[in-house]
Structure formats: structure tokens, C-alpha cells
Design a protein around this motif. Structure first.
Motif, mmCIF file in Angstrom:
data_model
loop_
_atom_site.group_PDB
_atom_site.id
_atom_site.type_symbol
_atom_site.label_atom_id
_atom_site.label_comp_id
_atom_site.label_asym_id
_atom_site.label_seq_id
_atom_site.Cartn_x
_atom_site.Cartn_y
_atom_site.Cartn_z
ATOM 1 N N LEU A 68 0.946 -1.172 -0.064
ATOM 2 C CA LEU A 68 0.138 0.052 -0.054
ATOM 3 C C LEU A 68 0.820 1.215 0.144
ATOM 4 N N GLU A 69 0.646 2.053 -1.009
ATOM 5 C CA GLU A 69 1.296 3.297 -1.183
ATOM 6 C C GLU A 69 0.599 4.524 -0.738
ATOM 7 N N TYR A 70 -0.663 4.453 -1.246
ATOM 8 C CA TYR A 70 -1.565 5.601 -0.542
ATOM 9 C C TYR A 70 -2.783 5.295 -0.056
ATOM 10 N N LEU A 71 -3.115 5.988 0.912
ATOM 11 C CA LEU A 71 -4.275 5.606 1.828
ATOM 12 C C LEU A 71 -5.150 7.081 2.033
ATOM 13 N N ASN A 72 -6.240 7.108 1.552
ATOM 14 C CA ASN A 72 -6.976 8.187 1.789
ATOM 15 C C ASN A 72 -8.083 7.877 2.685
ATOM 16 N N LEU A 73 -8.147 8.686 3.762
ATOM 17 C CA LEU A 73 -9.104 8.604 4.795
ATOM 18 C C LEU A 73 -9.784 9.779 5.298
ATOM 19 N N ALA A 74 -9.827 10.876 4.207
ATOM 20 C CA ALA A 74 -10.368 12.014 4.773
ATOM 21 C C ALA A 74 -11.925 11.942 5.035
ATOM 22 N N LEU A 75 -12.477 13.073 5.669
ATOM 23 C CA LEU A 75 -13.823 13.120 5.850
ATOM 24 C C LEU A 75 -14.341 11.784 6.609
ATOM 25 N N ASN A 76 -13.614 11.446 7.709
ATOM 26 C CA ASN A 76 -14.019 10.277 8.368
ATOM 27 C C ASN A 76 -14.225 10.720 10.099
ATOM 28 N N ASN A 77 -14.435 9.790 10.964
ATOM 29 C CA ASN A 77 -14.413 10.037 12.237
ATOM 30 C C ASN A 77 -13.277 9.674 13.089
ATOM 31 N N ILE A 78 -12.112 9.462 12.603
ATOM 32 C CA ILE A 78 -10.980 9.126 13.056
ATOM 33 C C ILE A 78 -10.385 10.164 14.287
ATOM 34 N N GLU A 79 -10.204 9.556 15.258
ATOM 35 C CA GLU A 79 -9.483 10.194 16.503
ATOM 36 C C GLU A 79 -7.933 10.027 16.742
ATOM 37 N N VAL A 80 -7.643 8.842 16.570
ATOM 38 C CA VAL A 80 -5.998 8.443 16.672
ATOM 39 C C VAL A 80 -5.532 7.873 15.328
ATOM 40 N N ILE A 81 -4.289 8.259 15.286
ATOM 41 C CA ILE A 81 -3.622 7.455 14.275
ATOM 42 C C ILE A 81 -2.802 6.238 14.633
ATOM 43 N N GLU A 82 -3.140 5.129 14.135
ATOM 44 C CA GLU A 82 -2.734 3.849 14.766
ATOM 45 C C GLU A 82 -2.910 2.821 13.680
ATOM 46 N N ASN A 83 -2.285 1.793 13.802
ATOM 47 C CA ASN A 83 -2.291 0.508 13.255
ATOM 48 C C ASN A 83 -1.794 0.706 11.743
ATOM 49 N N LEU A 84 -0.636 1.251 11.593
ATOM 50 C CA LEU A 84 -0.083 1.493 10.183
ATOM 51 C C LEU A 84 1.279 1.191 10.016
ATOM 52 N N GLU A 85 1.757 0.545 11.264
ATOM 53 C CA GLU A 85 3.232 0.335 11.069
ATOM 54 C C GLU A 85 3.481 -0.824 10.246
ATOM 55 N N GLY A 86 2.355 -1.920 9.948
ATOM 56 C CA GLY A 86 2.842 -2.783 8.853
ATOM 57 C C GLY A 86 2.703 -2.354 7.272
ATOM 58 N N CYS A 87 2.049 -1.086 6.990
ATOM 59 C CA CYS A 87 2.135 -0.622 5.733
ATOM 60 C C CYS A 87 3.667 -0.090 5.189
ATOM 61 N N GLU A 88 4.374 -1.037 4.887
ATOM 62 C CA GLU A 88 5.908 -0.671 4.898
ATOM 63 C C GLU A 88 6.091 0.133 3.630
ATOM 64 N N SER A 89 5.261 0.129 2.476
ATOM 65 C CA SER A 89 5.298 0.967 1.256
ATOM 66 C C SER A 89 4.602 2.234 1.551
ATOM 67 N N LEU A 90 3.947 2.613 2.512
ATOM 68 C CA LEU A 90 3.177 3.851 2.684
ATOM 69 C C LEU A 90 3.806 5.090 2.281
ATOM 70 N N GLN A 91 3.431 5.846 1.273
ATOM 71 C CA GLN A 91 4.256 6.806 1.067
ATOM 72 C C GLN A 91 3.279 8.308 1.168
ATOM 73 N N LYS A 92 1.972 7.995 0.956
ATOM 74 C CA LYS A 92 1.019 9.252 1.203
ATOM 75 C C LYS A 92 -0.157 8.782 2.130
ATOM 76 N N LEU A 93 -0.419 9.749 3.097
ATOM 77 C CA LEU A 93 -1.500 9.426 3.860
ATOM 78 C C LEU A 93 -2.243 10.728 4.347
ATOM 79 N N ASP A 94 -3.626 10.533 3.836
ATOM 80 C CA ASP A 94 -4.465 11.721 3.876
ATOM 81 C C ASP A 94 -5.643 11.571 5.082
ATOM 82 N N LEU A 95 -5.533 12.452 5.966
ATOM 83 C CA LEU A 95 -6.295 12.327 6.990
ATOM 84 C C LEU A 95 -7.149 13.649 7.412
ATOM 85 N N THR A 96 -7.364 14.347 6.161
ATOM 86 C CA THR A 96 -7.918 15.613 6.343
ATOM 87 C C THR A 96 -9.376 15.632 6.908
ATOM 88 N N VAL A 97 -9.818 16.502 7.527
ATOM 89 C CA VAL A 97 -11.128 16.834 8.292
ATOM 90 C C VAL A 97 -11.544 15.398 8.767
#
Length: 417
Positions: A68-97
Motif C-alpha cells: 500500500l502506497e496511498y491511503l485516503n481516509l479524509a472526512l471520517n471520524n478518526i481520532e487516533v493515528i494507529e495500526n499503520l506500522e505494517g504498511c511498509e510501502s506507505l508514501q502518502k496518508l490523507d487524514l483531512t477533516v
């Protein structure tokens, strides 16, 4: 609650011929999803995942997506950034709003060495004093934060001030956590009160549906519903995951109520064929043009302009009622006498008129209101006779000519009328 199912992912994998095991990109946005599940088992080769504009409260079940290189989670109800340590190829993370208020949770991204872009715009943590310096110092691998490039000098300065900035951020974070606890308590209390009011309103509506409602009560109920709707949207409330969920469920309840109202069977009104004074109404549903004239031979000619497709299927009049002057004529042809007048698909019916001596009211049997063929004269002592369609053309002055022996009927030649 909408759940991520195999059928949903296959429908979103049309660009990959519906195959999910080799899927590299999938868009699950605007699906009202409330939980991330199954994706890490079914789509191991996923590189791009769109989950924006849903109702997801927690990041979970994505740790096995090694590509996984790009994860878009914008406009959700997320309060904590967690459980992404296993995404070794992650380059872009969007947690807008979202509702990330625990800024210290960004430190869980330290293991994502390839992370280059992070978006936290619109989250409560962005209002903390020292927010940008803290994130830049905690994640030295970042190159862009909230769409703004991170310079080398900014990174060095943030690392130098990290201890002081961390203390300041943790203090603000503790205050925010206390504030959220209070919001949850007040939100739970309001939700309980609203549920009780909703149950009372449902009982009242059921009682009203069981009794007859006059127009005044129905209009009053409609006005009350509009007032409650206006009050719901105009009432000020904090922007929290609970309020966002409440607004979503309110819209869903309205949508279901409209669908339920639409599915209710509508009572069809019976069509009136005869008025109270005995007048037969003209029921011309297709709105065809017609002319009713009287010729020199004391015959009535009904000229009906039908559709062209009817020329190969002549009309078959069963019962005609003609009302003229003070008499009513009844026509009951034994055989169909309607025929096309020309290639224009018109149909005409010719009959001899026999006026009755007096006007007589007609009535329809209550069980057979839908058929004009069941109209009967009121009383059995009716003096007028049924008018029969002319079976002999001589009555209307039409003479038959003998066909010549040399005559050849060519179907390609149109008839001469």
C-alpha cells in the motif's frame, strides 16, 4: 451500517474484470462504511485505497497491506493515528477533516520510512500551539505536511526545540481529551433524551394513523414536522464524531420514511361513467379526435381518428349510446361494422337512428360500474327499443355493385374509396 463485502469490492473492481486478488486500486468512498474489514485478506496487492467520506472511527485491518502506497481516509471520524506500522510501502496518508486530537499518535508513523506526504488539515490537533514543529521533528522522513514542503532548515530547528514543543503539545492534548470526555457525556445524555422523544412521537403517530385524521390535524402535524426539522439543523452543536453520526442517521431516517411513504398503496378512485341525472360521460382516454354526423338517409356516422397501427385491426363496437335532442338511442350491433375509411387509419361506424319517444334516465349496476356494456334502462317497463346497427347497406342508401369476371384483386393497389 454498511459493511465491506466481497460483492461491494467486486463491483468496484470493474477495471480489473471483477478480480479482487490482483487488485491494485479500489475506491470505496461515500459508501457510509463504519468499519474497515476484510481488505487486508482479499486484496494483498493493493497499492491505492480510497476510503474518504465515510463514517470510519478507527484505522484497523490494513497492517497486512505491504504494498500500500496511498491511503485516503479524509472526512471520517478518526481520532487516533494507529495500526499503520505494517504498511511498509506507505508514501502518502490523507487524514483531512477528521477528529485527530491526540497529536502524539503521529509518532506511530515513525516506522513508515517511505512516508513522504501527510495531511492533517481540519483536525483539532492542528490548532495546538507548536503543531507543525512537533510533527516535523517526530517524522523526519516527511517532505510535505498539509500540502506545504518541509525545508531542511525547518527540520533542524524543529529537532532542536522538540523537548519544549512536546511538553506544550502534551498539555494541550490532555486538555482536549478532558473536553472530549465531557462532550461524550453530554452527547450520550442528549441521545438518550432524543430516543425517548422519538419513541413517544412514534406512539402518537401510530395512534393517529389508527384514527381518522381531519385536514386540520394533518396540516398541523406537517407544520410541526417542518418546525422540528428546522430546529434540528439550526440548533448549534459542537462538531464531533457523535454530531456527524447523528446528522447522518437523521438523513437516513428521513430517506427511509420517504421510501415507506412511497411504497404505501394508493387508493384508486372509481371512474364515474354516468352522472346523477343519467347523462353518459364521454371517456376518451387516448384523446382521439372524432366526429358524429347525420347523413341524408337518417343514419348517424361516427368518424373516429385512431392511430395508424389500428388500420389492420378494425374497431369492434359493442355498445354505443347516442343522446340527441330529448331522446336516447341505444346501439347494440350483433357484428362489428367498423371499417377503415381510407389509408389514414380512420374508423367509421354507420347506424340507423330510431329516436325514443321520451328521455329516460339510465343506471348502472353497482357491481359492474367499470363497463359501459352493463348500462341498463331504469325499470323494466322501458318503452324504447334497442337500435340495431344496420346489417343491410340498402338502408343507408349504399348499393352493392356486381364484381366483373375479369377483375383481378391486386394487393399492391390501394383501395379506391
Amino acid at each position: 451500517m454498511v459493511r465491506i463485502s466481497e460483492d461491494l469490492i467486486r463491483r468496484r473492481a470493474e477495471h480489473n474484470n471483477g478480480e479482487i486478488f490482483s487488485l491494485e486500486e479500489v475506491a470505496l468512498h461515500q459508501q457510509d462504511i463504519e468499519r474497515i474489514e476484510h481488505i487486508d485478506k482479499w486484496c494483498r496487492d493493493l497499492k491505492i485505497l480510497y476510503l474518504q467520506n465515510n463514517l470510519i472511527p478507527k484505522i484497523e485491518n490494513v497492517g497486512r497491506l505491504k504494498k500500500l502506497e496511498y491511503l485516503n481516509l479524509a472526512l471520517n471520524n478518526i481520532e487516533v493515528i494507529e495500526n499503520l506500522e505494517g504498511c511498509e510501502s506507505l508514501q502518502k496518508l490523507d487524514l483531512t477533516v477528521n477528529f485527530v486530537g491526540k497529536l502524539s499518535s503521529v509518532e506511530s508513523l515513525k516506522q513508515n520510512f517511505h512516508l513522504r506526504e501527510l495531511y492533517l488539515v481540519g483536525n483539532p490537533c492542528t490548532e495546538f500551539h507548536g503543531y507543525r514543529q512537533y510533527v516535523v521533528a517526530c517524522l523526519p522522513q516527511l517532505q510535505w505536511l498539509d500540502g506545504k514542503e518541509i525545508g531542511r532548515g525547518e527540520c533542524i530547528q524543529a529537532l532542536q526545540e522538540l523537548d519544549a514543543v512536546r511538553r506544550c503539545v502534551l498539555e494541550q492534548e490532555a486538555d482536549y481529551i478532558e473536553k472530549r470526555k465531557e462532550q461524550k457525556r453530554s452527547g450520550l445524555k442528549e441521545t438518550t433524551e432524543k430516543q425517548e422523544d422519538l419513541q413517544i412521537n412514534q406512539l402518537l403517530s401510530e395512534n393517529q394513523n389508527g384514527t381518522h385524521q381531519n385536514p386540520e390535524s394533518s396540516s398541523k402535524a406537517h407544520t410541526d414536522a417542518e418546525d422540528k426539522e428546522k430546529e434540528f439543523w439550526e440548533k448549534p452543536c459542537p462538531f464531533t464524531p457523535e454530531s456527524r453520526l447523528e446528522a447522518h442517521r437523521h438523513l437516513e431516517d428521513k430517506r427511509r420514511a420517504k421510501e415507506k411513504e412511497r411504497e404505501k398503496p394508493k387508493n384508486k378512485t372509481l371512474r364515474a361513467l354516468i352522472t346523477a341525472d343519467g347523462r353518459v360521460l364521454n371517456i376518451n382516454e387516448p384523446k382521439l379526435d372524432f366526429n358524429l354526423t347525420e347523413d341524408e338517409n337518417n343514419c348517424m356516422l361516427l368518424d373516429l381518428h385512431v392511430y395508424r397501427l389500428c388500420k389492420t385491426c378494425p374497431l369492434k363496437p359493442i355498445l354505443l349510446y347516442l343522446c340527441f335532442l330529448e331522446a336516447i338511442g341505444e346501439i347494440k350491433p350483433k357484428k362489428p361494422t367498423a371499417r377503415p375509411t381510407s389509408v389514414t387509419s380512420n374508423q367509421n361506424t354507420r347506424t340507423e337512428t330510431r329516436p325514443a319517444p321520451g328521455r329516460e334516465l339510465l343506471e348502472v349496476d353497482a357491481g359492474l360500474v367499470g363497463s359501459l356494456a352493463n348500462i341498463v334502462p331504469k325499470g323494466n317497463e322501458s318503452s324504447h327499443k334497442s337500435l340495431q346497427l344496420s346489417q343491410h347497406p340498402q338502408r343507408c342508401g349504399v348499393e352493392e355493385r356486381s364484381v366483373s369476371k375479369d377483375f383481378v384483386d391486386d394487393p399492391e393497389v390501394p383501395p379506391l374509396m
